[in-house]
Structure formats: C-alpha cells, structure tokens
Design a protein around this motif. Structure first.
Motif, PDB file in Angstrom:
ATOM      1  N   ASN A   1      20.244  -2.282 -20.762  1.00  7.11           N
ATOM      2  CA  ASN A   1      19.279  -1.674 -19.828  1.00  7.11           C
ATOM      3  C   ASN A   1      18.494  -2.762 -19.096  1.00  7.11           C
ATOM      4  OD1 ASN A   1      19.861   1.020 -20.625  1.00  7.11           O
ATOM      5  ND2 ASN A   1      18.665   0.647 -22.492  1.00  7.11           N
ATOM      6  N   PHE A   2      18.342  -2.554 -17.777  1.00  7.31           N
ATOM      7  CA  PHE A   2      17.611  -3.533 -16.975  1.00  7.31           C
ATOM      8  C   PHE A   2      16.128  -3.175 -16.905  1.00  7.31           C
ATOM      9  CE2 PHE A   2      21.917  -4.218 -15.588  1.00  7.31           C
ATOM     10  CZ  PHE A   2      21.961  -5.580 -15.325  1.00  7.31           C
ATOM     11  N   ALA A   3      15.268  -4.185 -16.972  1.00  7.75           N
ATOM     12  CA  ALA A   3      13.829  -3.966 -16.748  1.00  7.75           C
ATOM     13  C   ALA A   3      13.244  -5.206 -16.100  1.00  7.75           C
ATOM     14  CB  ALA A   3      13.118  -3.668 -18.062  1.00  7.75           C
ATOM     15  N   ASP A   4      12.144  -4.983 -15.402  1.00  3.76           N
ATOM     16  CA  ASP A   4      11.471  -6.063 -14.680  1.00  3.76           C
ATOM     17  C   ASP A   4      10.568  -6.815 -15.669  1.00  3.76           C
ATOM     18  OD1 ASP A   4      10.130  -7.656 -12.905  1.00  3.76           O
ATOM     19  OD2 ASP A   4       9.577  -6.026 -11.545  1.00  3.76           O
ATOM     20  N   ILE A   5      10.813  -8.086 -15.865  1.00  2.35           N
ATOM     21  CA  ILE A   5      10.121  -8.842 -16.919  1.00  2.35           C
ATOM     22  C   ILE A   5       8.998  -9.755 -16.406  1.00  2.35           C
ATOM     23  CG2 ILE A   5      12.086  -8.717 -18.507  1.00  2.35           C
ATOM     24  CD1 ILE A   5      12.623 -11.720 -17.723  1.00  2.35           C
ATOM     25  N   VAL A   6       8.666  -9.644 -15.101  1.00  3.11           N
ATOM     26  CA  VAL A   6       7.543 -10.451 -14.607  1.00  3.11           C
ATOM     27  C   VAL A   6       6.411  -9.546 -14.093  1.00  3.11           C
ATOM     28  CG1 VAL A   6       8.821 -12.547 -14.034  1.00  3.11           C
ATOM     29  CG2 VAL A   6       8.606 -10.737 -12.298  1.00  3.11           C
ATOM     30  N   LEU A   7       5.185 -10.017 -14.244  1.00  3.09           N
ATOM     31  CA  LEU A   7       4.034  -9.282 -13.721  1.00  3.09           C
ATOM     32  C   LEU A   7       3.987  -9.463 -12.201  1.00  3.09           C
ATOM     33  CD1 LEU A   7       3.395  -9.181 -16.695  1.00  3.09           C
ATOM     34  CD2 LEU A   7       1.098 -10.011 -16.226  1.00  3.09           C
ATOM     35  N   GLY A   8       3.566  -8.402 -11.521  1.00  2.00           N
ATOM     36  CA  GLY A   8       3.496  -8.504 -10.065  1.00  2.00           C
ATOM     37  C   GLY A   8       3.026  -7.210  -9.455  1.00  2.00           C
ATOM     38  N   PHE A   9       3.082  -7.185  -8.128  1.00  2.21           N
ATOM     39  CA  PHE A   9       2.600  -6.028  -7.368  1.00  2.21           C
ATOM     40  C   PHE A   9       3.731  -5.422  -6.543  1.00  2.21           C
ATOM     41  CE2 PHE A   9      -1.048  -9.099  -7.501  1.00  2.21           C
ATOM     42  CZ  PHE A   9      -1.842  -8.380  -8.368  1.00  2.21           C
ATOM     43  N   ASP A  10       3.447  -4.236  -5.973  1.00  2.00           N
ATOM     44  CA  ASP A  10       4.456  -3.541  -5.165  1.00  2.00           C
ATOM     45  C   ASP A  10       4.324  -3.841  -3.677  1.00  2.00           C
ATOM     46  OD1 ASP A  10       5.399  -1.641  -7.387  1.00  2.00           O
ATOM     47  OD2 ASP A  10       3.237  -1.357  -7.362  1.00  2.00           O
ATOM     48  N   ASP A  11       3.116  -4.291  -3.270  1.00  2.28           N
ATOM     49  CA  ASP A  11       2.876  -4.396  -1.824  1.00  2.28           C
ATOM     50  C   ASP A  11       2.282  -5.748  -1.455  1.00  2.28           C
ATOM     51  OD1 ASP A  11      -0.156  -4.152  -2.077  1.00  2.28           O
ATOM     52  OD2 ASP A  11       0.593  -2.394  -3.129  1.00  2.28           O
ATOM     53  N   LEU A  12       2.484  -6.104  -0.194  1.00  7.14           N
ATOM     54  CA  LEU A  12       1.988  -7.386   0.317  1.00  7.14           C
ATOM     55  C   LEU A  12       0.473  -7.494   0.201  1.00  7.14           C
ATOM     56  CD1 LEU A  12       2.526 -10.074   1.756  1.00  7.14           C
ATOM     57  CD2 LEU A  12       2.342  -8.852   3.929  1.00  7.14           C
ATOM     58  N   GLU A  13      -0.208  -6.381   0.468  1.00  4.32           N
ATOM     59  CA  GLU A  13      -1.674  -6.405   0.457  1.00  4.32           C
ATOM     60  C   GLU A  13      -2.211  -6.981  -0.854  1.00  4.32           C
ATOM     61  OE1 GLU A  13      -3.281  -2.564   1.298  1.00  4.32           O
ATOM     62  OE2 GLU A  13      -5.301  -3.425   1.450  1.00  4.32           O
ATOM     63  N   SER A  14      -1.631  -6.582  -1.973  1.00  2.00           N
ATOM     64  CA  SER A  14      -2.107  -7.090  -3.264  1.00  2.00           C
ATOM     65  C   SER A  14      -1.850  -8.590  -3.398  1.00  2.00           C
ATOM     66  CB  SER A  14      -1.407  -6.361  -4.410  1.00  2.00           C
ATOM     67  OG  SER A  14      -1.559  -4.971  -4.272  1.00  2.00           O
ATOM     68  N   TYR A  15      -0.761  -9.066  -2.798  1.00  2.32           N
ATOM     69  CA  TYR A  15      -0.460 -10.501  -2.889  1.00  2.32           C
ATOM     70  C   TYR A  15      -1.367 -11.337  -1.982  1.00  2.32           C
ATOM     71  CZ  TYR A  15       3.616  -9.751  -5.844  1.00  2.32           C
ATOM     72  OH  TYR A  15       4.432  -9.429  -6.897  1.00  2.32           O
ATOM     73  N   LEU A  16      -2.066 -10.696  -1.028  1.00  2.00           N
ATOM     74  CA  LEU A  16      -2.965 -11.461  -0.156  1.00  2.00           C
ATOM     75  C   LEU A  16      -4.131 -12.020  -0.966  1.00  2.00           C
ATOM     76  CD1 LEU A  16      -3.127  -9.126   3.006  1.00  2.00           C
ATOM     77  CD2 LEU A  16      -1.695 -11.151   2.677  1.00  2.00           C
ATOM     78  N   THR A  17      -4.506 -11.331  -2.042  1.00  3.68           N
ATOM     79  CA  THR A  17      -5.576 -11.857  -2.913  1.00  3.68           C
ATOM     80  C   THR A  17      -4.964 -12.454  -4.187  1.00  3.68           C
ATOM     81  OG1 THR A  17      -5.883  -9.586  -3.658  1.00  3.68           O
ATOM     82  CG2 THR A  17      -7.493 -10.458  -2.100  1.00  3.68           C
ATOM     83  N   ASN A  18      -4.146 -11.710  -4.881  1.00  2.00           N
ATOM     84  CA  ASN A  18      -3.420 -12.186  -6.079  1.00  2.00           C
ATOM     85  C   ASN A  18      -4.239 -13.164  -6.932  1.00  2.00           C
ATOM     86  OD1 ASN A  18      -1.303 -12.546  -7.891  1.00  2.00           O
ATOM     87  ND2 ASN A  18      -0.049 -13.799  -6.504  1.00  2.00           N
ATOM     88  N   PRO A  19      -5.358 -12.712  -7.510  1.00  2.00           N
ATOM     89  CA  PRO A  19      -6.278 -13.647  -8.169  1.00  2.00           C
ATOM     90  C   PRO A  19      -5.687 -14.372  -9.383  1.00  2.00           C
ATOM     91  CG  PRO A  19      -6.870 -11.368  -8.637  1.00  2.00           C
ATOM     92  CD  PRO A  19      -5.825 -11.321  -7.578  1.00  2.00           C
ATOM     93  N   ALA A  20      -4.670 -13.776 -10.025  1.00  2.00           N
ATOM     94  CA  ALA A  20      -4.083 -14.429 -11.201  1.00  2.00           C
ATOM     95  C   ALA A  20      -2.833 -15.235 -10.833  1.00  2.00           C
ATOM     96  CB  ALA A  20      -3.743 -13.386 -12.263  1.00  2.00           C
ATOM     97  N   TYR A  21      -2.493 -15.299  -9.545  1.00  2.00           N
ATOM     98  CA  TYR A  21      -1.328 -16.071  -9.068  1.00  2.00           C
ATOM     99  C   TYR A  21       0.001 -15.547  -9.628  1.00  2.00           C
ATOM    100  CZ  TYR A  21      -4.961 -19.426  -7.698  1.00  2.00           C
ATOM    101  OH  TYR A  21      -6.077 -20.021  -7.154  1.00  2.00           O
ATOM    102  N   PHE A  22       0.159 -14.229  -9.721  1.00  2.00           N
ATOM    103  CA  PHE A  22       1.409 -13.648 -10.227  1.00  2.00           C
ATOM    104  C   PHE A  22       2.610 -14.186  -9.433  1.00  2.00           C
ATOM    105  CE2 PHE A  22      -0.695  -9.369 -11.696  1.00  2.00           C
ATOM    106  CZ  PHE A  22      -1.152  -9.998 -12.841  1.00  2.00           C
TER     107      PHE A  22
END
Ligand code: BGC
Length: 358
Positions: free
Chosen positions: A58-79
């Motif tokens: 079974n496949f699963a996503d193993i890294v922390l992150g966001f779904d949208d660009l807007e969240s990455y504009l701040t990304n305080p924990a540097y995901f």
C-alpha cells in the motif's frame, strides 16, 4: 491506495497555483517503475509529497506538507524545503568574509536561520524535466543576486531531484559564485513513515556517535563530543522517543533532538547518515549524504496550528535528517569551511532510499 504503474519512469507537470507576484508555479510528479512517487514544486524547490509502499504494497505519503501554494508561502516549519544560502544558524546574524563583515536578518533570536526571510525556500525556481529508462527527474535552477538576504556574490544554484527505479530519491546541489560567499544547502523534509500521530516510535539508527554540542543560543560550542552511551547514542537502533525526555542538558536546550551529528570521513564521500524503520508498516528509509554531518531535528517546534493532506501536525509529527556542514561554521574556524570562492564549484549530494521489512 492502488495506482497504475507504468514500466517507464514518468514526469507529469501540473499547475500548483500562482504567487502574489504573478508567477505560475507547477508541480512535477516523478513516478518510477515500482510506483514510488515524488512531487516537487518549483516554489522553494520543495518536496511536496513522497508516496512509498508499505510491506503490504500500500502506498502512503511519508512526508509532512501542504496541499496548496498559499500554505507554502509562509511554511514556518520549512516542510520539504530546499534551504539556502546557508542552512541552520549563523550566530548574531553576522560573519566576516575576505575581511568584510556581512550582516544578515536575525530571524531566530539573535541568530540568522535557514538563509533569512526570503531564503531559497521562498524563491521561484526555473525547472526542466529529465528522464531516461532508469529514472525520472526535475532540475531546478536559481540565480540568487549579489546582496540577496545580505550575502555577497551572484550565486547560481542547481537542485536536481532524480527518482530511480531502485527506489532512491537523489538530490544533487551545485553552486557557483562570482564573489566569495558562504554556502550550506540542504533539504528540510520531515518524515513520518506511518503517516499519522508522532514519529517517536520509529526505530532510528545513526552510525556515528559524534556530535557538535550547542550553547543556550543553539550555536555549536566548537567541541566535537563523543556521545556513546548517552541519549544521543543511536549506534544501535532504538525508538526516537526512547530517551528524548532524558535528563540531559543538550536535550533541554534543544527541546528534544535538534543537534548536528558529525562524521570522520573524506570530503565528498557518500555515506549513510541515518536509517529509520517503522515497525507497523515495515517502511525503511535510509539517508545518505556527502556532507560531513547532519542536523537531527525531531520537530520540537512544529505548531499545532499546522495542517495539510488531511492531517493535523504538531510537536514530533515528523523528524528531519538535514545533511549539512556544522552550523555557524562561518564563525567557527575549527570546523570545515563553508566558503565558496569564484574558482570553486559547490557540490553536495544526498539520497533518500526506500525499502520494506516484513
Ligand atoms: C532547526 C530547528 C528549527 C527548524 C525550523 C531546523 O533545521 O535545527 O532549530 O526550529 O529547523 O523548522
């Protein structure tokens, strides 16, 4: 989750939003012939998603992150971010290069952290795809101008991601400058191999028992300490959380593990930094690097307000192994130099290698 697996590695390009400056951002989905999938976006050269198989296929996503660009504009924990020009801390936000003192933003107490307010994790990179019968990849490039975040020299940087059919995600950095500067690039992915809760039960093995201890400002004291037999000793695999609350002055300063391990090895030699096993899913992650060390960061400051991919994050939601030179090396001549001159080419390579145990 099932997915269709093609025999040839593939790269798929999709829109991933537009920055406030009007730059269209794309995602690059790399898929190998085993179905492993890495998604990279050309904002911050960020690893946005990484899907690997567990022992049942079974496949699963193993890294922390966001779904949208807007969240990455701040990304305080540097995901998932590519960190530069200088990963980790520069003490007092200052260093002297060729007799001239340069001042950087103090964005971590009195320290400069992860390249400043608009570090490489906040830049729009140019991207081109590459693939052959063994791998799928994307090559991201950036020109960081002279004076960018206070650093001297026009720096041309390349960050390559290659996902190979033998389940390695290889990340290669190169950089050139026209004025002597400091460079310390890394990838800041947070892993949770079971995709939920904390990662404190993951087994971690770190071959070296050498550490650069820090002072109360999280800056290396200059010592290289043998930590065999202490809470920092992972030479025999143990759960990450086993000793994380031990009475230890260094753990207290970091609020958990937030420390640089150090290897004795030839410059540029690719070696195993850390191996993690998540017993329930059977997922195994090995991290290799050509760097002389890496920061083990157990997500001690991930905010409870962060969420993405249908998950609520928070303290210890994921851990990072960030290959790099020793933090504050520009002010610590006892450690390997992070200076890059116009005559030199900076190179660094890391690999995330995936497998399973039954
Ligand atoms: C640092 C931590 C910091 C974190 C930010 C890590 O690389 O070592 O101290 O809080 O990055 O997400």
């Amino acid at each position: 989750m099932s997915q269709t697996i093609s025999m040839q590695p593939t790269v798929k390009i999709s829109p991933f939003g537009t920055t406030p400056n009007g730059d269209a951002i794309s995602s690059y989905t790399l898929t190998n012939n085993q179905g492993t999938q890495a998604v990279i976006i050309n904002f911050g050269a960020i690893l946005q998603s990484l899907k690997t198989q567990d022992k049942n296929g079974n496949f699963a996503d193993i890294v922390l992150g966001f779904d949208d660009l807007e969240s990455y504009l701040t990304n305080p924990a540097y995901f998932g971010a590519t960190i530069g020009r200088f990963g980790n801390r520069i003490g007092n936000g200052q260093c002297t290069i060729d007799g001239q003192t340069y001042t950087f933003l103090q964005n971590n107490g009195s320290n400069h952290l992860h390249g400043g307010a608009e570090g490489f994790d906040k830049k729009v990179w140019q991207a081109e795809t590459v693939s052959d019968e063994n791998s799928a990849g994307v090559i991201l490039t950036l020109v960081s101008p002279d004076g960018d975040q206070g650093y001297p020299g026009n720096l041309t940087v390349k960050c390559e991601y290659h996902l190979t059919n033998d389940n390695q995600l290889q990340i290669k950095f190169t950089a050139n400058t026209d004025k002597t500067t400091v460079v310390n690039l890394t990838n800041h992915s947070y892993f949770n191999l079971k995709q939920q809760g904390t990662m404190l039960d993951h087994l971690l093995e770190i071959p070296t028992a050498k550490l650069t201890p820090v002072d109360e400002n999280m800056l290396p004291t200059g010592e290289i300490r043998d930590v065999a037999g202490t809470a920092f000793d992972f030479t025999t695999a143990k759960p990450i959380g086993q000793d994380i609350d031990a009475k230890d002055e260094q753990l207290k300063i970091g609020g958990g593990y937030d420390h640089n391990y150090y290897f004795d090895k030839a410059d540029g030699e690719l070696s195993l930094a850390a191996k993690t096993i998540e017993p329930a899913s059977g997922r195994v992650l090995e991290i290799y690097t050509t760097e002389p060390g890496f920061q083990l960061y157990t997500g001690n400051f991930i905010g409870d307000d962060l969420s993405g991919k249908g998950r609520q994050y928070g303290k210890h939601a994921g851990f990072c192994v960030e290959p790099q030179h020793v933090p504050d090396a520009p002010n610590k001549p006892m450690f390997k130099s992070t200076l890059l001159t116009p005559e030199q080419t900076y190179t660094s390579e890391m690999r995330y290698v995936f497998s399973v145990v039954k």
